[in-house]
Design a protein around this motif. Structure first.
Motif, PDB file in Angstrom:
ATOM      1  N   HIS A  10      91.120  13.563  73.710  1.00 43.50           N
ATOM      2  CA  HIS A  10      90.907  13.895  75.024  1.00 43.50           C
ATOM      3  C   HIS A  10      89.830  13.131  75.786  1.00 43.50           C
ATOM      4  O   HIS A  10      89.779  11.648  75.272  1.00 43.50           O
ATOM      5  N   SER A  11      88.978  13.000  76.827  1.00 43.10           N
ATOM      6  CA  SER A  11      88.527  12.051  77.512  1.00 43.10           C
ATOM      7  C   SER A  11      87.400  11.028  76.785  1.00 43.10           C
ATOM      8  O   SER A  11      87.123  10.084  77.145  1.00 43.10           O
ATOM      9  N   GLU A  12      86.918  11.743  75.748  1.00 47.44           N
ATOM     10  CA  GLU A  12      85.822  11.098  74.921  1.00 47.44           C
ATOM     11  C   GLU A  12      86.377  10.106  73.783  1.00 47.44           C
ATOM     12  O   GLU A  12      85.812   9.190  73.511  1.00 47.44           O
ATOM     13  N   ARG A  13      87.453  10.804  73.279  1.00 46.54           N
ATOM     14  CA  ARG A  13      87.741   9.961  71.956  1.00 46.54           C
ATOM     15  C   ARG A  13      89.049  10.544  71.256  1.00 46.54           C
ATOM     16  O   ARG A  13      89.596  11.537  71.916  1.00 46.54           O
ATOM     17  N   ALA A  14      89.660   9.923  70.769  1.00 46.96           N
ATOM     18  CA  ALA A  14      90.991  10.268  70.054  1.00 46.96           C
ATOM     19  C   ALA A  14      91.079   9.534  68.695  1.00 46.96           C
ATOM     20  O   ALA A  14      90.846   8.577  68.014  1.00 46.96           O
ATOM     21  N   ASP A  26      86.748   5.435  69.834  1.00 48.25           N
ATOM     22  CA  ASP A  26      85.722   6.380  70.451  1.00 48.25           C
ATOM     23  C   ASP A  26      84.951   5.169  71.587  1.00 48.25           C
ATOM     24  O   ASP A  26      84.727   4.129  70.900  1.00 48.25           O
ATOM     25  N   TRP A 226      83.544  23.607  77.913  1.00 54.86           N
ATOM     26  CA  TRP A 226      83.937  22.509  77.276  1.00 54.86           C
ATOM     27  C   TRP A 226      85.587  22.445  76.991  1.00 54.86           C
ATOM     28  O   TRP A 226      86.256  21.548  77.209  1.00 54.86           O
ATOM     29  N   LEU A 227      85.800  23.317  76.395  1.00 61.63           N
ATOM     30  CA  LEU A 227      87.358  23.625  75.705  1.00 61.63           C
ATOM     31  C   LEU A 227      88.266  23.701  76.990  1.00 61.63           C
ATOM     32  O   LEU A 227      89.118  22.895  77.075  1.00 61.63           O
ATOM     33  N   GLU A 229      87.641  22.449  80.069  1.00 56.57           N
ATOM     34  CA  GLU A 229      87.859  21.345  80.783  1.00 56.57           C
ATOM     35  C   GLU A 229      88.379  20.064  80.092  1.00 56.57           C
ATOM     36  O   GLU A 229      88.731  19.143  80.831  1.00 56.57           O
ATOM     37  N   HIS A 230      88.501  20.469  78.816  1.00 57.30           N
ATOM     38  CA  HIS A 230      89.140  19.249  77.748  1.00 57.30           C
ATOM     39  C   HIS A 230      90.659  19.604  77.512  1.00 57.30           C
ATOM     40  O   HIS A 230      91.491  19.111  76.651  1.00 57.30           O
ATOM     41  N   ASP A 231      91.286  20.631  78.404  1.00 55.39           N
ATOM     42  CA  ASP A 231      92.676  20.938  77.971  1.00 55.39           C
ATOM     43  C   ASP A 231      92.890  21.741  77.120  1.00 55.39           C
ATOM     44  O   ASP A 231      94.110  21.467  76.041  1.00 55.39           O
ATOM     45  N   PHE A 232      91.741  22.326  76.184  1.00 62.64           N
ATOM     46  CA  PHE A 232      91.979  23.101  74.812  1.00 62.64           C
ATOM     47  C   PHE A 232      92.065  24.699  75.489  1.00 62.64           C
ATOM     48  O   PHE A 232      91.797  24.699  76.535  1.00 62.64           O
TER      49      PHE A 232
END
Length: 248
Positions: A10-14, A26, A226-227, A229-232
């Motif tokens: 996601h936008s914060e880490r992978a 990260d 949050w989920l 907004e982060h495509d979960f």
């Protein structure tokens, strides 16, 4: 050449897996600092650190498989869940780490965050009013004094590996630190209430089930937006919204 598998992104880490190596990327290096420190202090199995070159941390893959995932079936036996409970107890009884973790937020700050989040869930019609109201009431039991323990802070079942009935390792320590032990136990059993008894048997002490239920509600309420907004999908079967519905 080994296939590159995206474990989570996601936008914060992978996190990527290449063969027997996990690569964690990260943008916030402080999270990686916490993870490396926590793994060095935790008295439970953790992945071997192969190398670190910001913003990437390379870890060796753990043997075995995870106990499952939220929204999916459990792949572990009752004995494996009990073994996980015993491992979690060992972590919680370890000397305290130097910093607070995700499970160590103050009661005042957590209550304020929860109230604000509940208001947003209702204002933007994300969840029905009665569902939010009931779970906010259930969540109140988590907002009580607690004795600090060494906590993982994000102890999802997907972060615990077992081989047969033996725990081979725990991953993803970026939220670790001093905190409420029951937060870890609730996170670990979220969406898998059928294994709570096994975990408690392995943990080996009396547990206030009302607080576990409260953390299920509290964590789910804070996670839904949050989920999304982060495509979960927190509305998927067995996931956060179903956890909230189970408290009705």
């Amino acid at each position: 050449m080994d296939e590159v598998k995206v474990v989570v992104a996601h936008s914060e880490r992978a996190t990527l897996r290449v063969g027997d190596v996990f690569l964690k990327v990260d943008a916030d290096q402080s999270r990686i600092d916490v993870e490396v420190e926590a793994m060095s202090l935790a008295p439970v199995p953790t992945p071997e650190i192969l190398w670190r070159k910001p913003p990437v941390l390379a870890l060796a893959a753990l043997p075995g498989t995870t106990l499952g995932r939220l929204g999916g079936p459990s792949t572990g036996s009752s004995a494996a869940w009990a073994a996980a409970g015993a491992t979690i107890r060992k972590l919680h009884e370890a000397p305290l780490p130097p910093r607070p973790g995700r499970a160590g937020r103050s009661i005042v700050a957590l209550a304020a965050e929860l109230d604000a989040e509940c208001e947003l869930l209702v204002t933007y019609d994300v969840l029905p009013v009665d569902l939010v109201t009931r779970n906010r009431e259930v969540a109140e039991a988590a907002l009580r004094p607690w004795t600090a323990a060494f906590t993982h802070g994000d102890l999802q079942i997907a972060h615990v590996f077992v081989d047969g009935d033996e725990v081979t390792g725990i991953i993803d320590w970026s939220e670790a630190g001093r905190g409420d032990a029951l937060y870890d136990l609730a996170t670990f059993t979220l969406g898998h209430e059928e294994h709570l008894e096994d975990v408690i048997a392995g943990y080996g002490t009396d547990i206030d089930l009302g607080v576990i239920h409260a953390w299920w509600s509290l964590r789910s309420l804070l996670a839904v937006r949050w989920l999304i907004e982060h495509d979960f999908d927190p509305f998927a079967p067995g996931c956060e919204v179903d956890v909230l519905r189970s408290r009705m």
